[in-house]
Design an enzyme around this catalytic site. Structure first.
Site, PDB file in Angstrom:
ATOM      1  NE  ARG A  50      -3.361  -2.610   2.609  1.00  0.00           N
ATOM      2  CZ  ARG A  50      -3.883  -3.121   3.710  1.00  0.00           C
ATOM      3  NH1 ARG A  50      -3.603  -2.582   4.892  1.00  0.00           N
ATOM      4  NH2 ARG A  50      -4.675  -4.165   3.656  1.00  0.00           N
ATOM      5  CG  ASP A  52       2.921   6.105   2.373  1.00  0.00           C
ATOM      6  OD1 ASP A  52       1.954   5.382   2.682  1.00  0.00           O
ATOM      7  OD2 ASP A  52       3.931   6.240   3.074  1.00  0.00           O
ATOM      8  NE  ARG A 197       8.583   9.238   2.361  1.00  0.00           N
ATOM      9  CZ  ARG A 197       7.390   9.748   2.689  1.00  0.00           C
ATOM     10  NH1 ARG A 197       6.303   8.968   2.674  1.00  0.00           N
ATOM     11  NH2 ARG A 197       7.286  11.020   3.024  1.00  0.00           N
TER      12      ARG A 197
END
Length: 246
Positions: A50, A52, A197
């Site tokens: 999923r 972002d 990230r």
């Protein structure tokens, strides 16, 4: 009824991520609509990752159930004309009825792209993070070594995560520079929310000289999100591939 596995590529710039949500259009929503139109059925995809808002993919995976007579391998040819140019189905095959893309043993590979030069390039604004300060790639590679293997990555995940365990295994983590482009490539059996990230943001701080490479080891052991670096922007992140084992 048969279950079809799709491999999907997309530019996530214009979307609120993969998963359907009330505040904007998503990749899943667009694919559901196109597949429903194609098959005449109400299609509901089950996605593997999923991603972002703003994150891209070359190899996300999803499955759906259908009674359509379209041969599995023909689905990309049939559905792509119904999709916008920033989404494409690049592979399809039939799998067993109980095959689930999130519950199979797999290895995921992500890439984080950094444009490392003095001035931004407007043509790379949606697929890379512009860092104008020089980066020491050697020190970034040294720091990356501490993240390889099985660790508790609590320091490298969003504080809002609701997973049962924050232990993950990073199989490979490389930092490469070609011309002005730096690519952080990470491969593992699973990733926490914003983990890649945050790792990218931390390695950039090492590359800029704000942190010593060995400090990454201390960050891991602290199990404290506040000890790690800033979360890098989503536009530089690409889900490169998901390889299933067995």
């Amino acid at each position: 009824m048969k279950r079809i596995k799709l491999t999907v590529a997309y530019d996530g710039t214009a979307y609120c991520g993969w998963q359907i949500q009330p505040n904007g259009i998503t990749i899943e929503e667009v694919l559901n609509r196109a597949l429903s139109h194609l098959t005449g059925e109400e299609i509901r995809l089950i996605g593997a990752s999923r991603t972002d808002a703003g994150v891209h993919a070359r190899g996300n995976v999803a499955v759906f159930d259908t009674r359509s007579a379209i041969p599995p391998e023909r689905f990309p040819h049939a559905v792509n004309p119904l999709l916008p140019e920033d989404i494409a189905v690049v592979g399809a095959e039939e799998v067993s009825p109980d095959w689930h893309p999130r519950y199979q043993p797999s290895v995921k590979t992500y890439e984080y792209h950094i444009l490392n030069r003095e001035f931004p390039d407007p043509l790379r604004r949606t697929d890379s993070w512009h860092v104008s300060f020089p980066l020491d790639i050697g020190k970034m590679r040294q720091a990356a070594e501490y993240l390889k293997g099985e660790h508790d990555f609590r320091s490298f995940c969003s504080i809002h995560t609701g997973v049962k365990t924050t232990v993950r295994t990073v199989c490979e983590l490389d930092v490469e520079k070609t011309g002005e482009m730096v690519v952080i490539r990470i491969q593992g059996n699973g990733f926490l929310y914003n983990m890649v990230r945050i790792i990218a943001g931390t390695l950039v701080e090492v590359g800029r000289g704000f942190r010593a490479p060995e400090e990454v080891k201390d960050i891991l052991e602290a199990q404290d999100r506040n000890r790690a670096g800033a979360t890098a922007p989503p536009r530089g992140l690409v889900l490169s591939s998901i390889e299933y084992r067995g």
